[in-house]
Write a protein that holds these residues in place. Sequence first.
Motif, PDB file in Angstrom:
ATOM      1  N   VAL A 433       0.915  -1.259  -0.034  1.00 33.51           N
ATOM      2  CA  VAL A 433       0.000   0.087   0.045  1.00 33.51           C
ATOM      3  C   VAL A 433       0.675   1.257   0.074  1.00 33.51           C
ATOM      4  CG1 VAL A 433      -2.061   1.153   1.236  1.00 33.51           C
ATOM      5  CG2 VAL A 433      -1.919  -1.332   1.324  1.00 33.51           C
ATOM      6  N   VAL A 434       0.753   2.259  -0.909  1.00 33.84           N
ATOM      7  CA  VAL A 434       1.568   3.157  -0.900  1.00 33.84           C
ATOM      8  C   VAL A 434       0.567   4.508  -1.412  1.00 33.84           C
ATOM      9  CG1 VAL A 434       2.996   4.590  -2.472  1.00 33.84           C
ATOM     10  CG2 VAL A 434       3.396   2.011  -2.394  1.00 33.84           C
ATOM     11  N   THR A 461       0.490  -3.495  -6.033  1.00 34.83           N
ATOM     12  CA  THR A 461       0.421  -2.568  -5.227  1.00 34.83           C
ATOM     13  C   THR A 461      -0.891  -1.577  -5.536  1.00 34.83           C
ATOM     14  OG1 THR A 461       3.113  -2.284  -5.570  1.00 34.83           O
ATOM     15  CG2 THR A 461       1.963  -0.196  -5.186  1.00 34.83           C
ATOM     16  N   ILE A 462      -1.120  -1.191  -4.254  1.00 33.01           N
ATOM     17  CA  ILE A 462      -2.538  -0.489  -4.300  1.00 33.01           C
ATOM     18  C   ILE A 462      -1.937   0.979  -3.833  1.00 33.01           C
ATOM     19  CG2 ILE A 462      -4.556   0.233  -3.156  1.00 33.01           C
ATOM     20  CD1 ILE A 462      -4.803  -2.626  -2.069  1.00 33.01           C
ATOM     21  N   ALA A 463      -2.025   1.663  -5.115  1.00 31.57           N
ATOM     22  CA  ALA A 463      -1.463   3.223  -5.086  1.00 31.57           C
ATOM     23  C   ALA A 463      -2.483   4.144  -4.646  1.00 31.57           C
ATOM     24  CB  ALA A 463      -0.754   3.692  -6.174  1.00 31.57           C
ATOM     25  N   VAL A 464      -2.520   4.823  -3.625  1.00 30.08           N
ATOM     26  CA  VAL A 464      -3.552   5.686  -3.068  1.00 30.08           C
ATOM     27  C   VAL A 464      -3.139   7.138  -3.590  1.00 30.08           C
ATOM     28  CG1 VAL A 464      -5.137   6.462  -1.055  1.00 30.08           C
ATOM     29  CG2 VAL A 464      -4.105   4.036  -1.185  1.00 30.08           C
ATOM     30  N   ARG A 465      -4.128   7.604  -4.415  1.00 27.99           N
ATOM     31  CA  ARG A 465      -3.691   9.026  -5.057  1.00 27.99           C
ATOM     32  C   ARG A 465      -4.671   9.943  -3.970  1.00 27.99           C
ATOM     33  NH1 ARG A 465      -3.559  10.521 -11.322  1.00 27.99           N
ATOM     34  NH2 ARG A 465      -5.889  10.451 -10.946  1.00 27.99           N
ATOM     35  N   ASP A 475      -8.505   8.591  -5.562  1.00 27.07           N
ATOM     36  CA  ASP A 475      -8.845   7.548  -6.001  1.00 27.07           C
ATOM     37  C   ASP A 475      -7.676   6.415  -5.986  1.00 27.07           C
ATOM     38  OD1 ASP A 475      -6.604   8.373  -7.681  1.00 27.07           O
ATOM     39  OD2 ASP A 475      -8.111   9.069  -9.411  1.00 27.07           O
ATOM     40  N   PHE A 476      -7.801   5.080  -6.599  1.00 29.05           N
ATOM     41  CA  PHE A 476      -6.644   4.302  -6.213  1.00 29.05           C
ATOM     42  C   PHE A 476      -6.409   3.673  -7.657  1.00 29.05           C
ATOM     43  CE2 PHE A 476     -10.135   4.573  -2.907  1.00 29.05           C
ATOM     44  CZ  PHE A 476      -9.157   4.444  -1.722  1.00 29.05           C
ATOM     45  N   THR A 504      -9.446   2.744 -10.154  1.00 35.41           N
ATOM     46  CA  THR A 504     -10.641   2.705  -9.467  1.00 35.41           C
ATOM     47  C   THR A 504     -11.017   3.763  -8.678  1.00 35.41           C
ATOM     48  OG1 THR A 504     -12.176   1.113  -8.566  1.00 35.41           O
ATOM     49  CG2 THR A 504      -9.806   1.125  -7.916  1.00 35.41           C
ATOM     50  N   GLU A 505     -12.360   4.077  -8.456  1.00 35.81           N
ATOM     51  CA  GLU A 505     -12.730   5.023  -7.685  1.00 35.81           C
ATOM     52  C   GLU A 505     -12.680   4.432  -6.091  1.00 35.81           C
ATOM     53  OE1 GLU A 505     -13.805   8.109  -8.164  1.00 35.81           O
ATOM     54  OE2 GLU A 505     -13.640   8.384 -10.190  1.00 35.81           O
ATOM     55  N   THR A 506     -13.242   3.394  -6.039  1.00 35.28           N
ATOM     56  CA  THR A 506     -13.147   2.845  -4.591  1.00 35.28           C
ATOM     57  C   THR A 506     -12.398   1.402  -4.709  1.00 35.28           C
ATOM     58  OG1 THR A 506     -15.258   1.188  -4.946  1.00 35.28           O
ATOM     59  CG2 THR A 506     -15.642   3.692  -4.164  1.00 35.28           C
TER      60      THR A 506
END
Length: 523
Positions: A433-434, A461-465, A475-476, A504-506
């Motif tokens: 998770v980043v 990798t879940i990139a959280v903007r 978003d993700f 993706t939005e969620t």
Amino acid sequence: MARTRTPISGEPAEAPERILAAQYVRMSTEHQQYSTQNQSKTIGEYAERRGIEIIKTYSDDAKSGLIIGGRRALQQMISDVESGAAEYRVILVYDVTRWGRFQDADESAYYEYRCRKAGMQVDYCAEQFENDGSPTSTIVKSVKRAMAGEYSRELSVKVFAGQCRLIELGYRQGGPAGFGLRRALLNERGEVKAELKRGEHKSLQTDRVILVPGPEKEQRVVRRMYEMFVNEGRPESEIAEVLNAEGHRTDLDRPWARATVHQVLTNEKYIGNNVFNKVSFKLKQRRVVNPRDMWIRAEGAYQAVVDKALFLRAREIVDARSRHFSDEELLDALRAILKRQGQLSGLIIDEENDLPSSSAYRCRFGSLLRAYRLIGYEPERDYRYIEINKALRAAHPQVVEEIIEGVTAQGGYVVQAADTQLLRVNDEFTVSVVLARCQATAAGSLRWHIRLDTGLVPDITIAVRMNETNDAPRDFYLLPSTDMTDARLKMAERNGLWLDAYRTETLDDFYTLAGRAKVTEAA
């Protein structure tokens, strides 16, 4: 169909050339009767009648046809076709609506055109016309594409009306309860069944969710915040300092900040009102923040935590402070801050209680640097990023915890490595998770720099903007390691299909992917 040579007498006949095809199937959440199995059956019968062999299937399950974002199978199919990797020459689709319900009919035609340009035939198996490029087929397709988009618009209106009806009846429509409140689950008779913990959801369609007051200790803190703001005239930042000094934490177990105090002071749920439609995101188009007179509300739906007169007084103070400033008034305020503080930064502006935030300055003038130049100020450096990075580091564990809760709620399980902090989901794949800080260029454009943990080699990798104010996810991006060749990614607001295909939005799709069903349900 390819022609075959007439064999010479006594010579064995040649087998007809095989026609290889791929099928594309899609099931949307609002169209359960269009199951992918039913589509495949009809497509298979169509292929058998015409001597076509299906060698590949692209399937988007539970995906809306409004946009191409999130439809990984359709994106992969187009990529295979355009790259020359496809071994088939025909694409079989159930009907025009399964290709998509795009609000712009030309968008649907555009994706088909890209396939045809690459030499691919697209056939709609359940339609009454041949997709042969004739004027008749072109006209019929255009009409059906427009009708498909219109259906989605009508459905959106009906769904919105249903949501509004539930709101007016006092039922909660998603979202966490917030500090000082809790979610309670009601059965069809309106009786309280249980209190829902964070990450828990109702399991029966007939159940409903309402808000109820939380622990008395939290209620007292909420009421005290209003009293400090209204009766003592303390700004949100000072209230946050008081709460933090006394050891109070938010509902996300974070320190209080000006923004989180402001959210409590401006949300009608604390006087028992059920409010909906603050933000619109209809038909998956651009998000719109609606004015207060467009909100849907049910007054007195829940037990109030704060006296209504006290809440309305707090609103008056916020509204008076939030009046529209002219450009010159905003610049004069900057000059006053600069004279008082000796320097300017985004953090300094955000801490001013009687002014709009630094993001408002960016929107009005294009960037903070341009606003600075208009008053003759040239900063050596904006050190706001230091505080933002510090806040993101503090927020990272909570984001990870929310992801763990989301997977667990779907029946999966997660183990976090103590040394690497990688998540191992269902003992099958690893996740990193980043959190990516949002930065504004001198021209006002938004940028994100994402650093992947290539040394740990996570499967995903879940990139959280983060959003413009870096206080909540925008978003993700679900980035598989097999497709990521660079250790660093530089992102703009739009990045092209090769990267935005993972956007993706969620994280609902990820939770579904990681979820597990009981054997009886899977059967």
